[in-house]
Design a protein around this motif. Structure first.
Motif, PDB file in Angstrom:
ATOM      1  N   LYS A   1      -2.987  14.430   2.328  1.00 35.24           N
ATOM      2  CA  LYS A   1      -3.828  13.633   3.253  1.00 35.24           C
ATOM      3  C   LYS A   1      -3.808  12.163   2.910  1.00 35.24           C
ATOM      4  CE  LYS A   1      -8.277  13.645   3.019  1.00 35.24           C
ATOM      5  NZ  LYS A   1      -9.647  14.402   2.683  1.00 35.24           N
ATOM      6  N   PHE A   2      -3.732  11.622   1.447  1.00 38.10           N
ATOM      7  CA  PHE A   2      -3.850  10.703   1.116  1.00 38.10           C
ATOM      8  C   PHE A   2      -2.580   9.815   1.241  1.00 38.10           C
ATOM      9  CE2 PHE A   2      -7.591  12.240  -1.254  1.00 38.10           C
ATOM     10  CZ  PHE A   2      -8.376  10.893  -0.894  1.00 38.10           C
ATOM     11  N   LYS A   3      -1.373  10.509   1.239  1.00 42.17           N
ATOM     12  CA  LYS A   3      -0.093   9.824   1.409  1.00 42.17           C
ATOM     13  C   LYS A   3      -0.063   9.512   3.098  1.00 42.17           C
ATOM     14  CE  LYS A   3       3.032  13.039   0.095  1.00 42.17           C
ATOM     15  NZ  LYS A   3       4.144  13.405  -0.438  1.00 42.17           N
ATOM     16  N   LEU A   4      -0.480  10.336   3.985  1.00 41.20           N
ATOM     17  CA  LEU A   4      -0.714  10.109   5.369  1.00 41.20           C
ATOM     18  C   LEU A   4      -1.573   8.716   5.661  1.00 41.20           C
ATOM     19  CD1 LEU A   4       0.389  10.960   7.969  1.00 41.20           C
ATOM     20  CD2 LEU A   4      -1.591  12.469   8.287  1.00 41.20           C
ATOM     21  N   LEU A   5      -2.558   8.837   4.899  1.00 41.32           N
ATOM     22  CA  LEU A   5      -3.621   7.516   4.879  1.00 41.32           C
ATOM     23  C   LEU A   5      -2.817   6.131   4.477  1.00 41.32           C
ATOM     24  CD1 LEU A   5      -6.412   6.901   5.383  1.00 41.32           C
ATOM     25  CD2 LEU A   5      -7.063   6.986   3.198  1.00 41.32           C
ATOM     26  N   ALA A   6      -2.029   6.351   3.283  1.00 40.86           N
ATOM     27  CA  ALA A   6      -1.505   5.166   2.952  1.00 40.86           C
ATOM     28  C   ALA A   6      -0.487   4.880   3.958  1.00 40.86           C
ATOM     29  CB  ALA A   6      -0.763   5.463   1.672  1.00 40.86           C
TER      30      ALA A   6
ATOM     31  N   MET B   1      -6.662   7.725  -5.904  1.00 38.14           N
ATOM     32  CA  MET B   1      -5.951   8.924  -5.280  1.00 38.14           C
ATOM     33  C   MET B   1      -4.608   8.588  -5.303  1.00 38.14           C
ATOM     34  SD  MET B   1      -8.116  11.549  -5.188  1.00 38.14           S
ATOM     35  CE  MET B   1     -10.012  11.906  -5.078  1.00 38.14           C
ATOM     36  N   TRP B   2      -4.327   7.334  -4.497  1.00 37.50           N
ATOM     37  CA  TRP B   2      -3.082   7.120  -4.274  1.00 37.50           C
ATOM     38  C   TRP B   2      -2.136   7.015  -5.652  1.00 37.50           C
ATOM     39  CZ3 TRP B   2      -4.733   2.382  -0.336  1.00 37.50           C
ATOM     40  CH2 TRP B   2      -4.925   2.940   0.858  1.00 37.50           C
TER      41      TRP B   2
ATOM     42  N   THR C   1       1.526   5.415  15.880  1.00 40.80           N
ATOM     43  CA  THR C   1       2.960   5.677  15.497  1.00 40.80           C
ATOM     44  C   THR C   1       2.896   6.115  13.909  1.00 40.80           C
ATOM     45  OG1 THR C   1       3.161   3.716  16.686  1.00 40.80           O
ATOM     46  CG2 THR C   1       5.002   4.632  15.780  1.00 40.80           C
ATOM     47  N   GLY C   2       2.196   5.335  13.045  1.00 44.77           N
ATOM     48  CA  GLY C   2       2.587   5.795  11.612  1.00 44.77           C
ATOM     49  C   GLY C   2       2.095   7.298  11.243  1.00 44.77           C
ATOM     50  N   VAL C   3       0.912   7.541  11.950  1.00 40.66           N
ATOM     51  CA  VAL C   3       0.441   8.910  11.619  1.00 40.66           C
ATOM     52  C   VAL C   3       1.483   9.928  12.351  1.00 40.66           C
ATOM     53  CG1 VAL C   3      -1.365  10.662  12.558  1.00 40.66           C
ATOM     54  CG2 VAL C   3      -1.977   8.478  11.640  1.00 40.66           C
ATOM     55  N   LEU C   4       2.069   9.773  13.698  1.00 41.56           N
ATOM     56  CA  LEU C   4       3.034  10.383  14.210  1.00 41.56           C
ATOM     57  C   LEU C   4       4.371  10.778  13.401  1.00 41.56           C
ATOM     58  CD1 LEU C   4       2.596   9.576  18.182  1.00 41.56           C
ATOM     59  CD2 LEU C   4       1.972  11.781  16.820  1.00 41.56           C
ATOM     60  N   LEU C   5       4.728   9.574  12.642  1.00 41.80           N
ATOM     61  CA  LEU C   5       5.882   9.477  12.049  1.00 41.80           C
ATOM     62  C   LEU C   5       5.741  10.201  10.688  1.00 41.80           C
ATOM     63  CD1 LEU C   5       7.888   6.395  12.866  1.00 41.80           C
ATOM     64  CD2 LEU C   5       7.958   8.360  14.113  1.00 41.80           C
ATOM     65  N   GLY C   6       4.435  10.009  10.139  1.00 42.28           N
ATOM     66  CA  GLY C   6       4.060  10.200   8.678  1.00 42.28           C
ATOM     67  C   GLY C   6       3.772  11.854   8.708  1.00 42.28           C
ATOM     68  N   ALA C   7       3.314  12.286   9.658  1.00 49.13           N
ATOM     69  CA  ALA C   7       2.793  13.602   9.493  1.00 49.13           C
ATOM     70  C   ALA C   7       3.936  14.736   9.451  1.00 49.13           C
ATOM     71  CB  ALA C   7       2.127  14.132  10.763  1.00 49.13           C
ATOM     72  N   PRO C   8       4.992  14.645   9.922  1.00 51.65           N
ATOM     73  CA  PRO C   8       6.204  15.379   9.826  1.00 51.65           C
ATOM     74  C   PRO C   8       6.921  15.132   8.517  1.00 51.65           C
ATOM     75  CG  PRO C   8       6.725  14.204  11.579  1.00 51.65           C
ATOM     76  CD  PRO C   8       5.404  13.820  11.176  1.00 51.65           C
TER      77      PRO C   8
ATOM     78  N   ILE D   1       0.912  -1.220   0.094  1.00 48.78           N
ATOM     79  CA  ILE D   1       0.012  -0.146   0.177  1.00 48.78           C
ATOM     80  C   ILE D   1       0.910   1.218   0.052  1.00 48.78           C
ATOM     81  CG2 ILE D   1      -1.919   1.271   1.311  1.00 48.78           C
ATOM     82  CD1 ILE D   1      -2.861  -1.180   2.489  1.00 48.78           C
ATOM     83  N   VAL D   2       1.868   1.265   0.834  1.00 52.20           N
ATOM     84  CA  VAL D   2       2.873   2.348   1.110  1.00 52.20           C
ATOM     85  C   VAL D   2       3.526   2.686  -0.256  1.00 52.20           C
ATOM     86  CG1 VAL D   2       4.438   3.429   2.451  1.00 52.20           C
ATOM     87  CG2 VAL D   2       2.825   1.876   3.383  1.00 52.20           C
ATOM     88  N   THR D   3       4.229   1.585  -0.393  1.00 48.38           N
ATOM     89  CA  THR D   3       5.210   1.560  -1.855  1.00 48.38           C
ATOM     90  C   THR D   3       4.592   1.496  -3.250  1.00 48.38           C
ATOM     91  OG1 THR D   3       6.940   0.665  -0.119  1.00 48.38           O
ATOM     92  CG2 THR D   3       7.473   0.549  -2.367  1.00 48.38           C
ATOM     93  N   GLY D   4       3.876   0.512  -3.064  1.00 51.69           N
ATOM     94  CA  GLY D   4       3.121   0.330  -4.474  1.00 51.69           C
ATOM     95  C   GLY D   4       2.185   0.835  -4.872  1.00 51.69           C
ATOM     96  N   TYR D   5       1.316   1.366  -4.024  1.00 54.96           N
ATOM     97  CA  TYR D   5       0.059   1.972  -4.393  1.00 54.96           C
ATOM     98  C   TYR D   5       0.650   3.691  -4.220  1.00 54.96           C
ATOM     99  CZ  TYR D   5      -2.804  -2.012  -3.719  1.00 54.96           C
ATOM    100  OH  TYR D   5      -3.177  -3.132  -4.129  1.00 54.96           O
TER     101      TYR D   5
END
Lengths: 387, 346
Positions: A264-269, A244-245, A126-133, A77-81
């Motif tokens: 937003k969509f990157k963070l969601l992924a 969107m991804w 954790t993902g949101v916390l690391l992803g947001a910045p 999801i993260v890397t492929g999409y």
């Protein structure tokens, strides 16, 4: 030489297209799916010759392969999409495992099935916390930042006594058994004498009893989790979010102009990937019973990326096959185990150079490639006609 | 939080920070140069450096140099080591470019695809070092299978035992270089090894800076960094220039490898990951693509990291660098001195 390589690539494409189409796209008959799934569930019981691993416990290997497959679906999801190269995925895996370790053994004694969703929730956080910045950062910077975060999580665990420190967490209890101690019923395994199946009464799996000796119930648990993940992921992928991804991956600026809130969509992924990574980590911890910071080295992240890229990033079935390759082959051919990182490093370079879409590319990539080939053939035939 | 320790040892911490920082700075050059011409992260660079540190150790084993020595006594060997390490790292860097980058760059592949290829190369480099005992054993068996027909037998594993022992573990430099205190103020001792490392790094930086500014190749590198197509139209072979850029980065990594061995005195196949992230942090901190930025970033990172580990404890040392990287990317992604190798200032 070049021509030969292209031909070989095309040939492989043509051969794999029907396989990929059946696996990934065309609606197959429902009974066929059910039969296939049942077959996978029965693998540790059937103990098929050739497939089974002579040097290590087969159900155990199947469990590991399934956990890798869950990881691959999440990382895909993260890397492929979404096209975000995450080199710190092991951090989420560790977060899931440690949540289970802390809540079921180290500080609390909650039941596993209650902790599992909590672990996934915490990993998501954790993902949101690391992803947001970090997700505002450019693509190739992101790779190194995530790698830093993977190390950061490991170092933090190592240095924090509350999280077990260097010693790790021991005696993580198995998930609750149903109908213990003998289970609801027992299923004997098969043993093979050449091609004759024999029923091995000395080895039988107690249905839904999670013990140390038999990994089969863990495999069933993990496989159920994998199927659930694929089911949900499929819904998300085919929805607006999935498109969107892909738009974000192909051209972030263009997507932004067309009104996609790319961040937003990157963070969601990123968060969805973390969520699934947490699930895999939680399962790993419950099965292993013992975790420490050394269980989560930086090159495990790269092995995960290798699984997704070798299989075919952007195609969940490709990613799963990649995970099977990465996790199963070294166990089947045990003498090669020490070579596996080396081998997959080389595989990464070769695959990316000659077949960047992976062994099993996604449907849209296959279609685009075929169209390009056809138009090339048309161009060529026009030229010859003119002459 | 131990501020008292920091203030009592601030000079010492600054100097050792500068020593580490010089090594980071030399490594950061490899990232900065390649980023300048390709806008890609040279992911395998830290592993190229790791091979340089092994080249030094192996040279010393080969020459049979061991025991203790002061810096002056070790100098002839170190100068030889400089040549060997620079050749090893430079050659490997060119190989990485050839294998992992060239084809994909020519195809204009997506940047994350090229990055994966570079990660693969980095993985192969570090793993080859990590399983070198198995590789030698495999070769030994293969050779024996052939020459066994004629009744010959060799045992490469035993022949190379000194070089391949403890492949996954730590390989120490056989020669221990003892630092001599040159100057002593209060509780602070200035050691000759520290001065040498900082001076050597500075000299290399100045040489490189002048090289990029004044020579023909330097001009070509700047031209390709500015606009590869225009540079090609003006008659410079971009592929060739990129390859030489990798070579220069590799040579700098080789020099860094010798300085690292003087300072640390041991190496292992897995030092690449953390050092790579730090050197990259240094490059980004100064402004990636900017040579002087790499120097500034490296020194600054070395000192910050030392102060950080003095305050929070040494086990958090690596965390300081990672957090710094994230902070810079968030606050000022172009770094302190701004990007671009192409501008005249580079």
């Amino acid at each position: 030489m070049r021509k030969f390589r292209e031909r070989a690539g095309d040939w492989l494409d043509d051969k794999l297209t029907p396989v990929g189409a059946v696996l990934g796209r065309k609606p197959i008959k429902v009974p066929l799916i059910i039969l296939g799934v049942l077959l996978v569930y029965a693998l540790p019981i059937l103990n098929l010759p050739l497939i089974t691993t002579p040097d290590s416990d087969f159900p155990n290997v199947l469990f590991t392969v399934t956990v890798y497959a869950i990881v691959a679906v999440g990382l895909n999801i993260v890397t492929g999409y979404a096209g975000l190269l995450d080199l710190g995925y092991v951090g989420f895996y560790a977060a899931g495992a440690y949540t289970v370790g802390i809540l079921t053994a180290y500080h609390f004694a909650w039941p596993f099935l209650l902790v599992l969703p909590i672990a996934m929730g915490i990993t998501l956080l954790t993902g949101v916390l690391l992803g947001a910045p970090t997700l505002r950062v450019r693509g190739d910077y992101l790779a190194i930042v995530t790698m830093g975060f993977g190390e950061l999580i490991r170092i933090t665990i190592r240095n924090t006594a509350w999280l077990g420190g260097t010693g790790g967490i021991k005696a993580i209890p198995a998930p609750q058994s149903i109908g213990a101690p003998d289970g609801l019923f027992q299923i004997p395994h098969l043993a093979w004498d050449g091609l004759n199946p024999l029923i091995d009464l000395s080895r039988s799996t107690k249905f839904l009893v999670f013990g140390v000796l038999d990994a089969t119930p863990y495999f069933w648990l993990a496989l159920t989790a994998l199927i659930a993940v694929i089911f949900v992921e499929r819904l998300v992928k085919t929805s607006r979010v999935g498109r969107m991804w892909e738009a974000t991956r192909e051209d972030e600026d263009a997507a932004e102009i067309m009104g996609v809130a790319t961040f937003k969509f990157k963070l969601l992924a990123f968060a969805s990937g973390a969520f699934i990574g947490g699930l895999a980590g939680a399962l790993f911890a419950a099965k292993a019973g013992y975790i420490n910071p050394i269980s989560f080295p930086a090159n495990l992240s790269i092995l995960f990326v290798a699984a997704v890229v070798i299989g075919g990033s952007g195609n969940r079935w490709g990613a799963i096959i990649g995970a099977v390759i990465v996790a199963y082959l070294p166990e089947r051919f045990r003498e090669l185990e020490n070579w596996r990182l080396w081998f997959f490093g080389i595989a990464l370079v070769i695959i990316v150079s000659f077949r960047p879409q992976g062994l099993f590319p996604s449907y849209s990539q296959r279609k685009a490639r075929r169209a390009a080939r056809q138009s090339a053939r048309l161009d060529h035939s026009e030229v010859t006609a003119d002459v | 939080m131990d501020f008292e320790f920091l203030f009592n040892n601030i000079v010492e911490l600054t100097v050792t920070g500068l020593v580490l920082g010089s090594i980071y700075a030399l490594l950061a050059l490899g990232y900065t140069l390649v980023y300048g011409v390709l806008q890609l992260i040279n992911f395998a660079h830290a592993d190229v450096f790791m091979w340089g540190t092994f080249a030094v150790a192996w040279l010393f084993i080969l020459l049979g140099v061991h025991g203790n020595s002061d810096l002056a006594g070790a100098a002839p060997y170190l100068i030889l080591a400089l040549v060997v390490a620079a050749a090893t790292s430079g050659g490997l860097a060119m190989l990485v470019e050839r294998v992992a980058y060239r084809r994909l760059v020519r195809k204009r592949a997506l940047s994350y695809i090229i990055l994966i290829s570079a990660i693969g190369a980095s993985f192969v480099l570090s793993e080859t070092m990590g399983i070198r005992d198995l590789i030698v054993e495999f070769l030994s068996n293969a050779i024996n299978a052939v020459i066994g027909i004629f009744g010959g037998h060799v045992d490469l594993s035993e022949f190379f035992a000194d070089y391949i022992g403890r492949a996954r573990g730590i390989t120490t430099l056989p020669l221990t270089i003892k630092p001599t205190t040159v100057l002593s103020i209060g509780n602070f001792n200035l050691r000759d090894t520290d001065i040498t490392i900082i001076a050597a790094a500075l000299i290399m930086m100045v040489l490189l800076d002048q090289f990029i500014r004044r020579t023909r190749l330097g001009r070509e590198i700047r031209a390709v960094a500015q606009d590869p197509e225009a540079a090609a139209l003006m008659g410079s072979n971009a592929t060739n220039v990129v390859s030489k850029t990798f070579l220069i980065g590799g040579i700098m990594a080789g020099v860094a490898a010798v300085l690292y061995q003087i300072k640390v005195g041991s190496t292992s196949s897995s030092i690449g990951v953390v050092l790579g992230i730090k050197a990259f942090t240094a490059a980004v901190l100064g402004g990636i693509g900017n040579l002087r930025g790499a120097l500034l970033g490296g020194l600054l990172l070395g000192v910050t990291e030392n102060f950080g580990s003095a305050i929070f404890g040494t086990q958090w040392k690596d965390v300081v660098a990672f957090l710094l990287l994230v902070l810079i990317l968030l606050i000022r992604p172009t770094g302190l001195l701004g990007q671009t190798l192409g501008r005249a200032r580079a």
